[in-house]
Design an enzyme around this catalytic site. Structure first.
Site, PDB file in Angstrom:
ATOM      1  N   GLU A 154      35.944  31.903  43.929  1.00 15.56           N
ATOM      2  CA  GLU A 154      35.000  31.300  42.965  1.00 15.56           C
ATOM      3  C   GLU A 154      34.511  29.932  43.458  1.00 15.56           C
ATOM      4  O   GLU A 154      33.413  29.516  43.155  1.00 15.56           O
ATOM      5  CB  GLU A 154      35.650  31.150  41.581  1.00 15.56           C
ATOM      6  CG  GLU A 154      35.896  32.468  40.850  1.00 15.56           C
ATOM      7  CD  GLU A 154      34.716  32.935  39.998  1.00 15.56           C
ATOM      8  OE1 GLU A 154      33.983  32.102  39.440  1.00 15.56           O
ATOM      9  OE2 GLU A 154      34.528  34.168  39.893  1.00 15.56           O
ATOM     10  N   TYR A 172      40.237  34.955  34.330  1.00 15.88           N
ATOM     11  CA  TYR A 172      41.001  35.620  33.275  1.00 15.88           C
ATOM     12  C   TYR A 172      42.461  35.844  33.716  1.00 15.88           C
ATOM     13  O   TYR A 172      43.337  35.997  32.892  1.00 15.88           O
ATOM     14  CB  TYR A 172      40.395  36.994  32.965  1.00 15.88           C
ATOM     15  CG  TYR A 172      39.198  37.016  32.025  1.00 15.88           C
ATOM     16  CD1 TYR A 172      38.457  35.884  31.740  1.00 15.88           C
ATOM     17  CD2 TYR A 172      38.819  38.224  31.426  1.00 15.88           C
ATOM     18  CE1 TYR A 172      37.362  35.939  30.888  1.00 15.88           C
ATOM     19  CE2 TYR A 172      37.732  38.294  30.566  1.00 15.88           C
ATOM     20  CZ  TYR A 172      37.001  37.148  30.301  1.00 15.88           C
ATOM     21  OH  TYR A 172      35.921  37.229  29.449  1.00 15.88           O
ATOM     22  N   GLY A 173      42.677  35.901  35.059  1.00 12.01           N
ATOM     23  CA  GLY A 173      43.981  36.282  35.610  1.00 12.01           C
ATOM     24  C   GLY A 173      45.196  35.604  34.983  1.00 12.01           C
ATOM     25  O   GLY A 173      46.174  36.259  34.663  1.00 12.01           O
ATOM     26  N   CYS A 219      41.734  43.558  42.752  1.00  8.19           N
ATOM     27  CA  CYS A 219      40.985  42.535  42.019  1.00  8.19           C
ATOM     28  C   CYS A 219      39.599  42.564  42.616  1.00  8.19           C
ATOM     29  O   CYS A 219      39.445  42.568  43.852  1.00  8.19           O
ATOM     30  CB  CYS A 219      41.618  41.157  42.193  1.00  8.19           C
ATOM     31  SG  CYS A 219      40.557  39.818  41.576  1.00  8.19           S
ATOM     32  N   THR A 220      38.583  42.587  41.758  1.00  2.72           N
ATOM     33  CA  THR A 220      37.229  42.800  42.265  1.00  2.72           C
ATOM     34  C   THR A 220      36.676  41.584  43.023  1.00  2.72           C
ATOM     35  O   THR A 220      35.609  41.666  43.629  1.00  2.72           O
ATOM     36  CB  THR A 220      36.289  43.206  41.118  1.00  2.72           C
ATOM     37  OG1 THR A 220      36.358  42.214  40.086  1.00  2.72           O
ATOM     38  CG2 THR A 220      36.684  44.550  40.546  1.00  2.72           C
ATOM     39  N   HIS A 221      37.403  40.461  42.985  1.00  2.00           N
ATOM     40  CA  HIS A 221      37.008  39.306  43.797  1.00  2.00           C
ATOM     41  C   HIS A 221      37.460  39.433  45.261  1.00  2.00           C
ATOM     42  O   HIS A 221      36.907  38.785  46.141  1.00  2.00           O
ATOM     43  CB  HIS A 221      37.635  38.020  43.250  1.00  2.00           C
ATOM     44  CG  HIS A 221      36.936  37.434  42.069  1.00  2.00           C
ATOM     45  ND1 HIS A 221      36.918  38.040  40.841  1.00  2.00           N
ATOM     46  CD2 HIS A 221      36.233  36.280  41.935  1.00  2.00           C
ATOM     47  CE1 HIS A 221      36.244  37.290  39.994  1.00  2.00           C
ATOM     48  NE2 HIS A 221      35.818  36.218  40.629  1.00  2.00           N
ATOM     49  N   ASP A 279      32.542  41.615  34.186  1.00  2.00           N
ATOM     50  CA  ASP A 279      33.664  40.958  34.883  1.00  2.00           C
ATOM     51  C   ASP A 279      33.811  39.545  34.324  1.00  2.00           C
ATOM     52  O   ASP A 279      32.876  39.008  33.711  1.00  2.00           O
ATOM     53  CB  ASP A 279      33.414  40.895  36.398  1.00  2.00           C
ATOM     54  CG  ASP A 279      34.613  40.294  37.146  1.00  2.00           C
ATOM     55  OD1 ASP A 279      35.752  40.700  36.868  1.00  2.00           O
ATOM     56  OD2 ASP A 279      34.419  39.404  38.003  1.00  2.00           O
ATOM     57  N   SER A 280      34.969  38.954  34.580  1.00  2.00           N
ATOM     58  CA  SER A 280      35.186  37.565  34.171  1.00  2.00           C
ATOM     59  C   SER A 280      34.231  36.624  34.920  1.00  2.00           C
ATOM     60  O   SER A 280      33.963  35.530  34.442  1.00  2.00           O
ATOM     61  CB  SER A 280      36.630  37.163  34.470  1.00  2.00           C
ATOM     62  OG  SER A 280      36.865  37.308  35.857  1.00  2.00           O
ATOM     63  N   CYS A 330      36.640  44.750  36.199  1.00  2.13           N
ATOM     64  CA  CYS A 330      37.614  43.657  36.301  1.00  2.13           C
ATOM     65  C   CYS A 330      38.985  44.271  36.045  1.00  2.13           C
ATOM     66  O   CYS A 330      39.204  44.886  34.988  1.00  2.13           O
ATOM     67  CB  CYS A 330      37.291  42.608  35.232  1.00  2.13           C
ATOM     68  SG  CYS A 330      38.511  41.292  35.088  1.00  2.13           S
ATOM     69  N   ASN A 331      39.874  44.137  37.011  1.00  2.00           N
ATOM     70  CA  ASN A 331      41.206  44.729  36.849  1.00  2.00           C
ATOM     71  C   ASN A 331      41.986  44.054  35.724  1.00  2.00           C
ATOM     72  O   ASN A 331      42.715  44.708  34.981  1.00  2.00           O
ATOM     73  CB  ASN A 331      41.993  44.599  38.154  1.00  2.00           C
ATOM     74  CG  ASN A 331      41.485  45.567  39.201  1.00  2.00           C
ATOM     75  OD1 ASN A 331      41.916  46.709  39.247  1.00  2.00           O
ATOM     76  ND2 ASN A 331      40.542  45.138  40.017  1.00  2.00           N
ATOM     77  N   THR A 332      41.824  42.745  35.613  1.00  2.00           N
ATOM     78  CA  THR A 332      42.586  42.005  34.599  1.00  2.00           C
ATOM     79  C   THR A 332      42.179  42.469  33.200  1.00  2.00           C
ATOM     80  O   THR A 332      43.039  42.731  32.349  1.00  2.00           O
ATOM     81  CB  THR A 332      42.351  40.493  34.779  1.00  2.00           C
ATOM     82  OG1 THR A 332      42.541  40.165  36.155  1.00  2.00           O
ATOM     83  CG2 THR A 332      43.297  39.684  33.921  1.00  2.00           C
TER      84      THR A 332
END
Ligand code: DGL
Length: 276
Positions: free
Chosen positions: A159, A43-44, A193-195, A11-12, A74-76
């Protein structure tokens, strides 16, 4: 030569840990290596080319660590880099390696959750602009109408550890309302989004009670189990010592402090430097 063959999870930043957590719970026997490219997150908002370049560099790092299989949690990165890596790069690097994403497994099942066939997608700007969810859902569920809302502030709230504070309420409410305004028939919302699972409680608070909110972790973990069952040539070479290793491209102190919220358990990470 690496002596183990772990599954690589990328992931980012921290978000992929919400996916890894479900994988470890469903498939605890395998070894896993996690890499968060925190130094270059988020990354978005980045361009296709930049996300592709960063993701490819990280994928190559996993291959050097001996991973036969890498999951872009990570979806992005799944939206902007996966297809090119699968179609162009793997053949040049090592055609025996596999790279999977999180969008395909989710879009394969999402239509089953919705009665109204109006589905909402909350994601980063990059994922929304790529239109990946619309394109993929159309393949599996042509009857489903997809409504997308970019939530550019949410990854930063997560974040920066602001996701439980009052400051988060304004932006959670804003994007939920903007999504729901697109269709009053939406009955299922995907946190794409994994966040976003860390914002789940606040998202629930501002979403009408009759709308389902889906996290991807369980869906992706179940899909991985199914993939390994269907691909014994990959499954048979994975090492099974229940080892977990965590790497970050930024500060290990920061990573370890935040990571427990995403992973649900304490983590001791190691630092790596990737050429910028
Ligand atoms: N967790 C990533 C995703 O699933 C996005 C985070 C970022 O913008 O870097 O899209």
């Amino acid at each position: 030569m690496p002596s183990t063959s772990p599954i690589g999870i990328f992931d980012s930043g921290y978000g992929g840990l919400t996916i890894l957590r479900e994988m470890v719970s469903r498939l605890p026997q395998y070894d896993y290596i996690y890499l968060g490219d925190n130094a270059r997150a988020p990354y978005g908002p980045r361009s296709f080319d930049t996300v592709y370049r960063y993701t490819l560099q990280c994928v190559k790092w996993f291959f050097q660590k001996g991973c036969p299989l890498v999951v872009l949690a990570c979806n992005t990165a799944s939206a902007k880099a996966l297809r090119t890596i699968q179609q162009n790069d793997l053949a040049k690097i090592d055609s025996s390696k596999r790279v999977l994403g999180v969008i395909r497994p989710t879009t394969e099942v999402i239509g089953n959750y919705s009665d109204s066939k109006h589905v909402g997608i909350l994601a980063t700007t990059g994922t929304v602009i790529s239109n990946s969810y619309k394109i993929e859902i159309e393949k599996f569920f042509p009857e489903v109408k997809v409504f997308q809302q970019a939530c550019p502030m949410w990854v930063s709230l997560v974040e920066n550890d602001e996701y439980t504070g009052h400051g988060a309420d304004f932006f959670v409410k804003k994007y939920i309302n903007e999504l729901i305004d697109q269709s009053s028939s939406i009955d299922t919302i995907l946190l794409a989004c994994t966040h976003y699972p860390l914002l789940h409680d606040k998202i629930r608070e501002y979403t009408p009670a009759d709308i389902k909110i889906l996290n991807q972790g369980e869906i992706v973990a179940k899909s991985l189990a199914n993939y390994l069952y269907r691909h014994p040539e990959i499954e048979s070479i994975l090492s099974q010592n229940s080892d977990r290793e965590f790497y970050t491209t930024d500060s290990t102190e920061d990573f370890d402090r935040h990571a427990a919220d995403f992973y649900g358990a304490g983590i001791r990470s190691l630092h790596i430097d990737l050429d910028k």
